[in-house]
Write a protein that holds these residues in place. Structure first.
Motif, PDB file in Angstrom:
ATOM      1  N   GLU A 127      57.955   7.018   0.852  1.00 54.53           N
ATOM      2  CA  GLU A 127      56.629   6.450   1.193  1.00 54.53           C
ATOM      3  C   GLU A 127      56.264   5.940   2.461  1.00 54.53           C
ATOM      4  O   GLU A 127      57.404   5.660   3.235  1.00 54.53           O
ATOM      5  CB  GLU A 127      55.916   5.922   0.012  1.00 54.53           C
ATOM      6  CG  GLU A 127      55.579   6.870  -0.999  1.00 54.53           C
ATOM      7  CD  GLU A 127      54.257   7.906  -0.794  1.00 54.53           C
ATOM      8  OE1 GLU A 127      53.505   7.363  -0.358  1.00 54.53           O
ATOM      9  OE2 GLU A 127      54.380   9.169  -1.270  1.00 54.53           O
TER      10      GLU A 127
ATOM     11  N   LYS B  92      55.193  14.735   3.622  1.00 58.89           N
ATOM     12  CA  LYS B  92      53.755  14.643   3.059  1.00 58.89           C
ATOM     13  C   LYS B  92      52.848  13.972   4.205  1.00 58.89           C
ATOM     14  O   LYS B  92      53.132  12.987   4.588  1.00 58.89           O
ATOM     15  CB  LYS B  92      54.179  13.375   1.873  1.00 58.89           C
ATOM     16  CG  LYS B  92      52.834  13.111   1.314  1.00 58.89           C
ATOM     17  CD  LYS B  92      53.045  11.996   0.167  1.00 58.89           C
ATOM     18  CE  LYS B  92      51.846  11.207  -0.481  1.00 58.89           C
ATOM     19  NZ  LYS B  92      51.853  10.286  -1.506  1.00 58.89           N
TER      20      LYS B  92
ATOM     21  N   ASP C   6      49.720  12.744   5.055  1.00 55.13           N
ATOM     22  CA  ASP C   6      48.544  11.932   4.506  1.00 55.13           C
ATOM     23  C   ASP C   6      47.338  11.599   5.581  1.00 55.13           C
ATOM     24  O   ASP C   6      47.642  11.937   6.602  1.00 55.13           O
ATOM     25  CB  ASP C   6      48.998  10.649   4.045  1.00 55.13           C
ATOM     26  CG  ASP C   6      48.438  10.141   2.837  1.00 55.13           C
ATOM     27  OD1 ASP C   6      47.616  10.971   2.148  1.00 55.13           O
ATOM     28  OD2 ASP C   6      48.301   8.763   2.590  1.00 55.13           O
ATOM     29  N   GLU C   7      46.184  11.702   4.888  1.00 55.29           N
ATOM     30  CA  GLU C   7      45.185  10.993   5.638  1.00 55.29           C
ATOM     31  C   GLU C   7      44.743  12.072   6.736  1.00 55.29           C
ATOM     32  O   GLU C   7      43.993  11.403   7.597  1.00 55.29           O
ATOM     33  CB  GLU C   7      45.330   9.549   6.312  1.00 55.29           C
ATOM     34  CG  GLU C   7      46.237   8.722   5.360  1.00 55.29           C
ATOM     35  CD  GLU C   7      45.300   7.998   4.461  1.00 55.29           C
ATOM     36  OE1 GLU C   7      44.279   8.317   4.354  1.00 55.29           O
ATOM     37  OE2 GLU C   7      45.600   7.100   3.747  1.00 55.29           O
TER      38      GLU C   7
ATOM     39  N   ASP D  88      43.696  11.004  -3.915  1.00 54.65           N
ATOM     40  CA  ASP D  88      43.850   9.703  -4.745  1.00 54.65           C
ATOM     41  C   ASP D  88      42.833   9.468  -5.930  1.00 54.65           C
ATOM     42  O   ASP D  88      42.965   8.547  -6.329  1.00 54.65           O
ATOM     43  CB  ASP D  88      43.419   8.530  -3.769  1.00 54.65           C
ATOM     44  CG  ASP D  88      44.580   8.323  -2.692  1.00 54.65           C
ATOM     45  OD1 ASP D  88      45.594   8.677  -2.990  1.00 54.65           O
ATOM     46  OD2 ASP D  88      44.278   7.571  -1.564  1.00 54.65           O
TER      47      ASP D  88
ATOM     48  N   ASN E 243      53.824  10.329  -8.705  1.00 57.08           N
ATOM     49  CA  ASN E 243      53.868   9.553  -7.230  1.00 57.08           C
ATOM     50  C   ASN E 243      53.713   8.098  -7.694  1.00 57.08           C
ATOM     51  O   ASN E 243      52.596   7.577  -7.836  1.00 57.08           O
ATOM     52  CB  ASN E 243      52.321  10.150  -6.809  1.00 57.08           C
ATOM     53  CG  ASN E 243      52.116   9.532  -5.304  1.00 57.08           C
ATOM     54  OD1 ASN E 243      52.970   8.819  -4.827  1.00 57.08           O
ATOM     55  ND2 ASN E 243      50.885   9.832  -4.655  1.00 57.08           N
TER      56      ASN E 243
HETATM   57  C1  GAL Z   1      47.631   7.393  -0.084  1.00 56.38           C
HETATM   58  C2  GAL Z   1      48.061   8.490  -0.486  1.00 56.38           C
HETATM   59  C3  GAL Z   1      49.016   8.149  -1.522  1.00 56.38           C
HETATM   60  C4  GAL Z   1      50.379   7.134  -1.106  1.00 56.38           C
HETATM   61  C5  GAL Z   1      49.511   6.210  -0.211  1.00 56.38           C
HETATM   62  C6  GAL Z   1      50.688   5.545   0.273  1.00 56.38           C
HETATM   63  O1  GAL Z   1      46.824   7.894   0.967  1.00 56.38           O
HETATM   64  O2  GAL Z   1      47.159   9.252  -1.068  1.00 56.38           O
HETATM   65  O3  GAL Z   1      49.767   9.243  -2.421  1.00 56.38           O
HETATM   66  O4  GAL Z   1      51.155   8.245  -0.495  1.00 56.38           O
HETATM   67  O5  GAL Z   1      48.730   6.628   0.465  1.00 56.38           O
HETATM   68  O6  GAL Z   1      50.321   4.309   1.138  1.00 56.38           O
END
Ligand code: GAL
Length: 723
Positions: A271, A368, A370-371, A439, A489
């Motif tokens: 992560e 992965k 994200d965002e 999320d 996760n």
């Molecule tokens: C979120 C994501 C989570 C995790 C998290 C880490 O935006 O949806 O799965 O990766 O960030 O900060």
């Protein structure tokens, strides 16, 4: 001041307006788009002058011509004069007819509804916010109708859809006008006989797909958008994402604990903590947590573990590429990070170099991403400008696809498949090897999203994080093991499969069952690639669920004995198909029983082989140890031994081929090297597993249909489950 306002209002009211006969909205709707057949059963129309950039041409995908040609042709599915379109004042309007009883599926990755008739949506890329209003991770502008067609609106703008709500005064089949004072049948939403779509652009490209049923229409749509893909074999094993600040040592301990606790594991997700800084990111290793990234990744590989690295693409001022990439980024930042414009070659190259150096060449198996979806208050605004000339709205609609394509290409360059996670996708990403997650955390809604992903050209995982109870935990674990990505996760809470000891044995059972089913699941993905059939899909794609004449044949529609009445009247949003013949009916915390609607024909219990019903509605009352699973009559399900890691799925793996019911049947088992793109060049093996009746009993045989390129299997043991 008060007086002036009144005066303005007053004058405004009296302003004389001449009725403009030829300039009304309804008469503008007299234009019929011109359709050109591009492939069997696929027609295209360009209305007026759309903006150059659209969802498909930015994705690098192209229609899978040969596979589209294999689906038998069909005539244009609608009355052409009934489809209307025109553009005016920067907007393009489309109208299509809607029959009484017609049902509509699609319009993106919805979480609460499967049927879309009667809804108003603005298709807008965003993190899902709890309402099916069009804002979601894959706001795919595609819908499929029970009237034998599907429509793709290939525009990267926010599209408004009035799916059977607008009622015009020139309606051909007008709603009955009723007196609300006395008539109980009065309704606030009288019948609408049209679908109206508004695109905020001077034109639009439309693609219309015919299909003899919902599945065939979806197949054409998927193949047109580039077709599905086959993930690497390891991607279908079990995934564990570790807490944010885990370093080399903790990750090794995590892997050891999976070995010790005898739980499958193929992929570990790193992560944000692998970056020296994150939110925005450096894409450079944090040396305190990961002092020796390369040897670390290599040592994981020796243990059969693939690593996946989290990113968001927003570049931190502390990253070594910050100054270099700055001219090729958007006007606005995200969390102070600059936003690369992947359509500009310089930005694309700087990001590629950075990732090839720090991620891909080290042996990290994928990302992965994200965002890249929303929320509004974090992402760039719609009026932001990108150096490629795109505005914020258009870029937001395609950014998920662009980042998927950019990253997948780095792996493709070295002929290695990747499989990753992303929070945004659209029609341009059908062929890109990513699974969407988010999320939001409602188990029931996660299953509805899994169903809807099959109409949206994307894959979805109902990932597991934590749970309020062991019952909720095991029910979620069971669902995720029957999805495109079986993943915990644990980035925030460090949860492990054994965190709920009371149900740990059941977690193991279902995770190992997934591993056993991989030959079947892998074959389902090959059908996604070759034929565009989603590996996890809505019941609406099964015969007998949407085909109204056939349903009527089953008996009186008003009779309570006719099981399909329920299927017609109620949305089916909690059960789905996996692969050719398996029906998955997840159970949710608090449920002791649930109903399952069986498509027509005989169905068997997966675990026992017993006949469970012939069409109709049944009640499942599985305890916490099992997820209800049913298979079609004649089903052939290839399985293998229980393995902990896909590296054990190799040469001469013994197959257990389960057969259900008494119908002779065939199953084309697919195999390839599991890791390269050579399958796209024809390097794969398909063998027919066949059952025939001999002396009143079913017998199994195997015949090959393609040359043996790669074949992981050895002895085949047939297991006739129905005695
Ligand atoms: C979120 C994501 C989570 C995790 C998290 C880490 O935006 O949806 O799965 O990766 O960030 O900060």
């Amino acid at each position: 001041m008060y007086k002036i306002t009144l005066l303005v209002l007053f004058t405004g009211l009296l302003w004389p307006c001449e009725a403009q006969e030829n300039n009304t909205f309804l008469s503008d709707f007299n234009d019929n788009p011109t359709w050109t057949e591009s492939y069997n059963g696929v027609w295209k129309s360009v209305v007026n002058q759309p903006q150059e950039v659209n969802l498909l041409n930015t994705s690098g995908s192209s229609p899978r011509e040969e596979d589209l040609a294999k689906i038998e042709g069909s005539k244009f599915p609608l009355e052409k004069t009934e489809i209307k379109a025109f553009s005016k004042n920067g907007k393009t309007y489309i109208r299509l007819p809607l029959e009484d009883g017609e049902r509509i599926f699609g319009l993106g990755l919805n979480f609460k509804t499967v049927e879309q008739r009667g809804r108003i949506m603005r298709l807008h890329m965003d993190h899902y916010g709890g309402k099916d209003n069009g804002r979601t991770h894959a706001p795919t502008p595609f819908f499929v109708s029970t009237s034998g067609y599907g429509l793709l609106i290939n525009s990267a703008k926010y599209i408004d859809v009035y799916m059977g709500t607008g009622v015009t005064k020139d309606s051909k089949s007008p709603a009955t006008s009723r007196d609300r004072n006395t008539d109980k049948k009065w309704t606030a939403q009288p019948k609408s006989d049209n679908i109206e779509i508004i695109i905020p652009d001077d034109g639009v490209e439309l693609i219309l797909f015919a299909g003899k049923n919902i599945q065939e229409t979806v197949q054409r749509f998927n193949l047109y958008c580039g077709g599905g893909f086959i993930p690497p074999k390891w991607g279908l094993g079990f995934w564990q994402r570790t807490p944010t600040l885990y370093g080399e040592k903790e990750v090794q301990e995590e892997v050891d604990s999976f070995v010790k606790n005898n739980f499958p594991i193929d992929v570990v997700g790193l992560e944000p903590g692998w970056h020296s800084k994150s939110y925005p990111c450096t894409f450079e290793w944090d040396k305190t947590r990961f002092p020796n990234p390369k040897p670390f990744v290599e040592s994981m590989a020796k243990q059969g573990i693939h690593l996946n690295s989290w990113i968001n693409p927003y570049v931190s001022p502390s990253s070594s590429i910050y100054e270099k990439i700055k001219p090729f980024t958007a006007t606005h930042t995200v969390w102070t990070g600059i936003v690369p414009d992947f359509l500009v070659p310089e930005a694309h190259k700087i990001m590629t170099d950075q990732f090839e150096k720090n991620v891909v060449s080290l042996g990290i198996s994928g990302l992965k991403i994200d965002e890249v979806d929303g929320f509004d208050r974090w992402l760039w605004p719609d009026y932001a400008q990108f150096p490629s000339g795109l505005d914020g709205e258009t870029m937001r609609s395609i950014y998920g696809t662009l980042t998927q394509k950019w990253s997948a290409d780095m792996y493709r360059k070295q002929n290695t498949r990747t499989y990753g996670l992303v929070r945004a996708g659209n029609v341009g990403s059908v062929s890109l090897p990513y699974v969407i997650y988010n999320d939001y955390y409602k188990h029931e809604d996660f299953i509805t999203a899994l169903i809807n992903s099959s109409f949206a050209g994307v894959l979805w995982t109902p990932e597991v994080r934590s749970s309020g109870s062991s019952e909720d935990w095991i029910r979620r674990m069971q669902s995720v093991c029957f999805s495109p990505m079986a993943m915990i996760n644990a980035w925030a809470d460090g949860t492990k499969p054994w965190s709920y000891p009371e149900v740990y044995e059941y977690c193991q059972d279902v995770a190992f069952l997934r591993m056993q089913l991989l030959p079947y699941i892998y074959t389902a993905f090959s059908e996604y690639y070759f034929k565009g059939i989603p590996p996890f899909r809505a019941m609406a794609m099964e015969e007998g669920f949407t085909n109204i004449p056939e349903i009527i044949e089953q008996g009186d529609l008003n009779s309570t004995d006719n099981p399909y009445v329920a299927a017609l009247k109620k949305e089916i949003k909690n059960q789905y198909m996996m692969g050719e013949s398996m029906l998955v009916a997840p159970m949710f915390a608090g449920q002791k029983t649930r109903t399952v609607v069986l498509p027509k024909g005989k169905w068997y219990d997966f675990y026992t082989g017993e006949l469970i019903g012939n069409g109709g509605i049944i009640t499942a009352s599985h305890g916490l140890d099992k997820i209800p699973l049913y298979v079609k009559d004649g089903a052939i399900i290839p399985m293998m031994k229980q393995i902990r890691n896909t590296s054990e799925w190799g040469n001469d793996t013994t197959l257990e081929v389960r057969v259900y019911g008494n119908q002779p049947n065939e199953f084309v088992l697919y195999d390839d090297d599991g890791k390269s793109y050579d399958y796209e060049e024809g390097s794969y093996t398909q063998k027919v597993l066949k059952t025939t009746v001999q002396k009143g009993k079913l017998k199994g045989s195997v015949s090959k249909i393609t040359e043996r390129e790669t074949w992981s299997y050895g002895i085949i043991n047939w297991n006739f489950m129905t005695k």
